[in-house]
Design an enzyme around this catalytic site. Structure first.
Site, PDB file in Angstrom:
ATOM      1  N   LYS A   1     -12.404   1.605 -14.481  1.00 41.30           N
ATOM      2  CA  LYS A   1     -12.889   0.333 -13.954  1.00 41.30           C
ATOM      3  C   LYS A   1     -13.404  -0.574 -15.086  1.00 41.30           C
ATOM      4  O   LYS A   1     -13.271  -1.797 -15.018  1.00 41.30           O
ATOM      5  CB  LYS A   1     -13.969   0.571 -12.907  1.00 41.30           C
ATOM      6  CG  LYS A   1     -13.424   1.158 -11.597  1.00 41.30           C
ATOM      7  CD  LYS A   1     -12.418   0.222 -10.945  1.00 41.30           C
ATOM      8  CE  LYS A   1     -12.030   0.655  -9.543  1.00 41.30           C
ATOM      9  NZ  LYS A   1     -11.053  -0.252  -8.903  1.00 41.30           N
TER      10      LYS A   1
ATOM     11  N   THR B   1     -16.256   1.805   3.371  1.00 41.64           N
ATOM     12  CA  THR B   1     -14.808   1.912   3.560  1.00 41.64           C
ATOM     13  C   THR B   1     -14.470   3.393   3.674  1.00 41.64           C
ATOM     14  O   THR B   1     -15.286   4.250   3.314  1.00 41.64           O
ATOM     15  CB  THR B   1     -14.037   1.336   2.356  1.00 41.64           C
ATOM     16  OG1 THR B   1     -14.258   2.195   1.225  1.00 41.64           O
ATOM     17  CG2 THR B   1     -14.474  -0.075   1.997  1.00 41.64           C
TER      18      THR B   1
ATOM     19  N   TYR C   1     -13.124   7.511 -13.346  1.00 44.63           N
ATOM     20  CA  TYR C   1     -13.170   6.304 -12.510  1.00 44.63           C
ATOM     21  C   TYR C   1     -13.938   5.186 -13.220  1.00 44.63           C
ATOM     22  O   TYR C   1     -13.469   4.042 -13.294  1.00 44.63           O
ATOM     23  CB  TYR C   1     -13.845   6.645 -11.182  1.00 44.63           C
ATOM     24  CG  TYR C   1     -13.967   5.499 -10.211  1.00 44.63           C
ATOM     25  CD1 TYR C   1     -12.926   5.171  -9.354  1.00 44.63           C
ATOM     26  CD2 TYR C   1     -15.137   4.733 -10.143  1.00 44.63           C
ATOM     27  CE1 TYR C   1     -13.037   4.114  -8.447  1.00 44.63           C
ATOM     28  CE2 TYR C   1     -15.260   3.679  -9.249  1.00 44.63           C
ATOM     29  CZ  TYR C   1     -14.209   3.373  -8.399  1.00 44.63           C
ATOM     30  OH  TYR C   1     -14.326   2.331  -7.518  1.00 44.63           O
TER      31      TYR C   1
ATOM     32  N   ASP D   1       0.861  -1.195   0.000  1.00 50.39           N
ATOM     33  CA  ASP D   1       0.000   0.000   0.000  1.00 50.39           C
ATOM     34  C   ASP D   1       0.892   1.238   0.000  1.00 50.39           C
ATOM     35  O   ASP D   1       2.015   1.226   0.509  1.00 50.39           O
ATOM     36  CB  ASP D   1      -0.904  -0.009   1.245  1.00 50.39           C
ATOM     37  CG  ASP D   1      -2.139   0.868   1.085  1.00 50.39           C
ATOM     38  OD1 ASP D   1      -3.249   0.321   1.100  1.00 50.39           O
ATOM     39  OD2 ASP D   1      -1.979   2.103   0.949  1.00 50.39           O
TER      40      ASP D   1
HETATM   41  N1  LIG Z   1     -15.879   1.166  -1.278  1.00 49.06           N
HETATM   42  C1  LIG Z   1     -16.654   1.070  -2.335  1.00 49.06           C
HETATM   43  O1  LIG Z   1     -17.849   1.376  -2.270  1.00 49.06           O
HETATM   44  C2  LIG Z   1     -16.082   0.584  -3.654  1.00 49.06           C
HETATM   45  C3  LIG Z   1     -16.967   0.393  -4.706  1.00 49.06           C
HETATM   46  C4  LIG Z   1     -16.469  -0.076  -5.924  1.00 49.06           C
HETATM   47  C5  LIG Z   1     -15.122  -0.342  -6.072  1.00 49.06           C
HETATM   48  N2  LIG Z   1     -14.274  -0.137  -5.027  1.00 49.06           N
HETATM   49  C6  LIG Z   1     -12.866  -0.432  -5.252  1.00 49.06           C
HETATM   50  O2  LIG Z   1     -12.371  -1.235  -4.200  1.00 49.06           O
HETATM   51  C7  LIG Z   1     -10.963  -1.038  -4.080  1.00 49.06           C
HETATM   52  C8  LIG Z   1     -10.627  -0.773  -2.625  1.00 49.06           C
HETATM   53  O3  LIG Z   1     -11.230   0.445  -2.223  1.00 49.06           O
HETATM   54  P1  LIG Z   1     -11.742   0.710  -0.729  1.00 49.06           P
HETATM   55  O4  LIG Z   1     -13.150   1.153  -0.841  1.00 49.06           O
HETATM   56  O5  LIG Z   1     -11.369  -0.400   0.155  1.00 49.06           O
HETATM   57  O6  LIG Z   1     -10.901   2.024  -0.417  1.00 49.06           O
HETATM   58  P2  LIG Z   1      -9.851   2.402   0.742  1.00 49.06           P
HETATM   59  O7  LIG Z   1      -9.545   3.827   0.507  1.00 49.06           O
HETATM   60  O8  LIG Z   1     -10.362   1.985   2.073  1.00 49.06           O
HETATM   61  O9  LIG Z   1      -8.581   1.492   0.376  1.00 49.06           O
HETATM   62  C9  LIG Z   1      -7.850   1.687  -0.796  1.00 49.06           C
HETATM   63  C10 LIG Z   1      -6.372   1.524  -0.505  1.00 49.06           C
HETATM   64  O10 LIG Z   1      -5.647   1.670  -1.752  1.00 49.06           O
HETATM   65  C11 LIG Z   1      -4.458   2.382  -1.450  1.00 49.06           C
HETATM   66  N3  LIG Z   1      -3.897   3.027  -2.646  1.00 49.06           N
HETATM   67  C12 LIG Z   1      -4.424   4.047  -3.365  1.00 49.06           C
HETATM   68  N4  LIG Z   1      -3.576   4.395  -4.347  1.00 49.06           N
HETATM   69  C13 LIG Z   1      -2.508   3.562  -4.260  1.00 49.06           C
HETATM   70  C14 LIG Z   1      -1.314   3.413  -5.010  1.00 49.06           C
HETATM   71  N5  LIG Z   1      -1.016   4.214  -6.048  1.00 49.06           N
HETATM   72  N6  LIG Z   1      -0.457   2.421  -4.662  1.00 49.06           N
HETATM   73  C15 LIG Z   1      -0.736   1.614  -3.603  1.00 49.06           C
HETATM   74  N7  LIG Z   1      -1.827   1.733  -2.847  1.00 49.06           N
HETATM   75  C16 LIG Z   1      -2.704   2.691  -3.175  1.00 49.06           C
HETATM   76  C17 LIG Z   1      -4.886   3.403  -0.406  1.00 49.06           C
HETATM   77  O11 LIG Z   1      -3.771   3.932   0.288  1.00 49.06           O
HETATM   78  C18 LIG Z   1      -5.828   2.582   0.456  1.00 49.06           C
HETATM   79  O12 LIG Z   1      -5.155   1.968   1.522  1.00 49.06           O
HETATM   80  C19 LIG Z   1     -10.619   0.131  -5.010  1.00 49.06           C
HETATM   81  O13 LIG Z   1     -10.083  -0.374  -6.218  1.00 49.06           O
HETATM   82  C20 LIG Z   1     -11.962   0.791  -5.248  1.00 49.06           C
HETATM   83  O14 LIG Z   1     -12.000   1.488  -6.472  1.00 49.06           O
HETATM   84  C21 LIG Z   1     -14.721   0.319  -3.822  1.00 49.06           C
END
Ligand SMILES: NC(=O)c1ccc[n+]([C@@H]2O[C@H](COP(=O)([O-])OP(=O)(O)OC[C@H]3O[C@@H](n4cnc5c(N)ncnc54)[C@H](O)[C@@H]3O)[C@@H](O)[C@H]2O)c1
Length: 292
Positions: free
Chosen positions: A164, A195, A160, A38
């Site tokens: 995706k 999250t 975004y 991360d």
């Molecule tokens: N939470 C939602 O509702 C949701 C919905 C659809 C998709 N997603 C996807 O799920 C995945 C996880 O998201 P989340 O909701 O757990 O978010 P989150 O912010 O809790 O976790 C995401 C993590 O990715 C890390 N990160 C970001 N850019 C980075 C980089 N360049 N290199 C390394 N680490 C990096 C951040 O530091 C963070 O720890 C993402 O791909 C997000 O797009 C989330």
């Protein structure tokens, strides 16, 4: 810790928060050795202190990694192989909200930043993860985290959603090539999951208001499906994308019209999620600039 871990070895990007962290936790429960990669080192340290109990001694490593940098991803994979002897499971999960605002206003650097993290990061993960798996010759499982926003328009900001969609079709395309090596590649498409990104990072609307299923989506809901896709239980699955969304896609919701989706209109900027780096509103649009 022996040089070659007897159980499965996993690498989870974005493993310090949200869905990634829940996945790390689930894999530790399953007895895996896990490398959490991360960008956010502070959350990485918290992860180590909170999840490294005596029963998990030596099974969890944190590597500060920017998934958009090839050297970082290569180093994280090397760390997994050097420490635990192999790589069986790779979860390309790191993400953030990225550029938002009307297409006529989006800064090209914010657009590129979004694609660098969300698409280039996944490509680099698969490139280096697959190399390690092919070198060992025992196959493996890769799960890329997409989004319901990648399945149709209106589920998130334009950059975004486009990124995706790229992740989902990259998953299908590369699964064809890697099948010969017994490496499966699947995608999960979360709906609205509680999250830091969805709740605090200004990622967009509270889509759960449009979701048929009564319970809110939690990180563990994704972690359990990701664990299944990395397990032998899904051994005949590859190139798929699975929505884990409480029925959002089934409902064909008009997500952009969800209550609270103010980011779609009136402001221009970039959302850097949970990285620890500052998100930015570059400009607030005047009333006549906002396209209804
Ligand atoms: N939470 C939602 O509702 C949701 C919905 C659809 C998709 N997603 C996807 O799920 C995945 C996880 O998201 P989340 O909701 O757990 O978010 P989150 O912010 O809790 O976790 C995401 C993590 O990715 C890390 N990160 C970001 N850019 C980075 C980089 N360049 N290199 C390394 N680490 C990096 C951040 O530091 C963070 O720890 C993402 O791909 C997000 O797009 C989330």
């Amino acid at each position: 810790m022996p040089h070659s871990y007897s159980g499965k070895v996993a690498l989870v990007t974005g493993g310090a928060s949200g869905i990634g962290r829940a996945t790390v936790e689930r894999m530790l429960e399953d007895g895996d050795a896990v490398v959490a990669a991360d960008l956010n080192a502070e959350n990485g340290e918290r992860l180590l202190s909170e999840l490294s109990g005596p029963s998990r001694e030596g099974r969890l490593i944190f590597v500060r990694t920017n998934v958009a940098e090839e050297a970082d991803i290569a180093a994280a994979v090397t760390r997994a192989v050097d420490t635990f002897g192999r790589l069986d499971k790779l979860v390309n999960n790191a993400g953030l909200g990225g550029a938002f605002g009307p297409i006529t206003e989006i800064d090209v650097d914010d657009w590129d930043y979004t694609f660098h993290v969300l698409v280039r990061g996944v490509y680099l993960g698969v490139k280096h993860g697959a190399r390690a798996m092919i070198a060992r010759g025992e196959g493996g499982a890769i799960v890329n985290v997409g989004s319901v926003a990648g399945l149709y328009g209106g589920g998130g900001p334009v950059a975004y959603s486009s990124a995706k969609a790229a992740v989902i079709n990259f998953t299908r395309s590369v699964s064809l090539e890697l099948a010969a090596h017994r490496i499966r590649v699947d995608a999960v498409c979360p709906g609205f999951i509680r999250t830091p990104l969805a709740l605090g990072g200004g990622a967009g609307p509270d889509l759960s208001a449009l979701q048929p299923w009564p319970d809110r989506g939690e990180p563990r809901d994704l972690a359990d499906v990701i664990a299944f896709l990395c397990s032998d239980g899904s051994r005949f699955m590859t190139g798929t994308d699975i929505a884990v969304d409480g029925g959002l896609t089934a409902a064909g919701a008009q997500l952009a019209s969800a209550p609270g989706n103010t980011l779609a209109k009136g402001v221009v900027g970039v959302n850097r999620g949970s990285t620890g780096e500052r998100s930015l509103i570059r400009r607030k649009l005047g009333r006549d600039e906002i396209r209804k």
